[in-house]
Each structure stands twice: as structure tokens, then as C-alpha cells.
Design a protein around this motif. Structure first.
Motif: not given
Length: 116
Positions: A71-74, A99-106, A108-116
């Protein structure tokens, strides 16, 4: 938490890289928290869906994500306050210098953890 296991699926995609022990333990804890969060919130009222866990790495950077088609994040801040699990994931990401990010999908939701 899972009313009908036939309605939900989990897909895992990873490359053939290896992570250091401390990183892999932390990522395992993060994945667990994010998958539980998706199971608790993304699929209300016996909704069917899919959770995808992805991990990629090269010599100096890596990324891990957990996404769902729920259902995604409000977008309303009153209903999208971060909970304890989000705070735990954010703290663990910071310990990994990631880096921690949350993105609304279409959808749903996508949460990413990235290290560079």
C-alpha cells in the motif's frame, strides 16, 4: 502477521560478492527489520503482494534494498511517522557509514542502504 502465506512472496537477488563479517551481520539485521516492517504494514486486510530483497557490491561500494508492492507510505506526515524499526535501521546504516533512504513506489515502498 501473515494471514495467508500463499498470497505473499519474497524474492532475493544478490550478486556473487562477499561482505566483511561486521557488515554482513548488520545487513542481516537490517533486512530482517525491513522485511518484518513490510509484512506488518504493506499488506493489510489479506492483500497479496511481493517483497524483493536486493544486494549488489563492487570493490568499494555496496547497496542493499528491500522493496514491496504494498500500500505504500502515506505522503501525509501525520500518518507516516517513523517507528522504532525505522530508527533502528537508520542507526545501523549510520554505523556502516551508509545512507538510508525511503522512496514511495508505484505501488509500494523501497528502502535502500547504500555505501560508497
Amino acid at each position: 502477521m501473515i494471514h495467508d502465506p500463499e498470497k505473499l512472496s519474497i524474492e532475493v537477488t544478490v550478486d556473487d560478492s562477499a561482505a566483511k563479517a561486521n557488515v554482513s551481520v548488520s545487513l542481516g539485521l537490517i533486512v530482517t527489520e525491513l522485511v518484518i516492517n513490510a509484512l506488518k504494514h504493506a499488506f493489510p486486510r489479506d492483500r497479496s503482494g511481493k517483497i524483493v530483497v536486493d544486494y549488489r557490491s563492487d570493490d568499494t561500494k555496496w547497496s542493499m534494498s528491500v522493496s514491496d508492492d504494498g500500500v505504500g507510505v502515506s505522503s501525509d506526515p501525520k500518518f507516516s511517522k517513523p517507528g522504532l524499526g525505522t530508527g533502528i535501521v537508520d542507526a545501523m546504516a549510520k554505523q556502516l557509514d551508509a545512507m538510508f533512504t525511503t522512496v514511495a513506489g508505484n505501488p509500494g515502498t523501497k528502502v535502500s542502504i547504500t555505501h560508497s
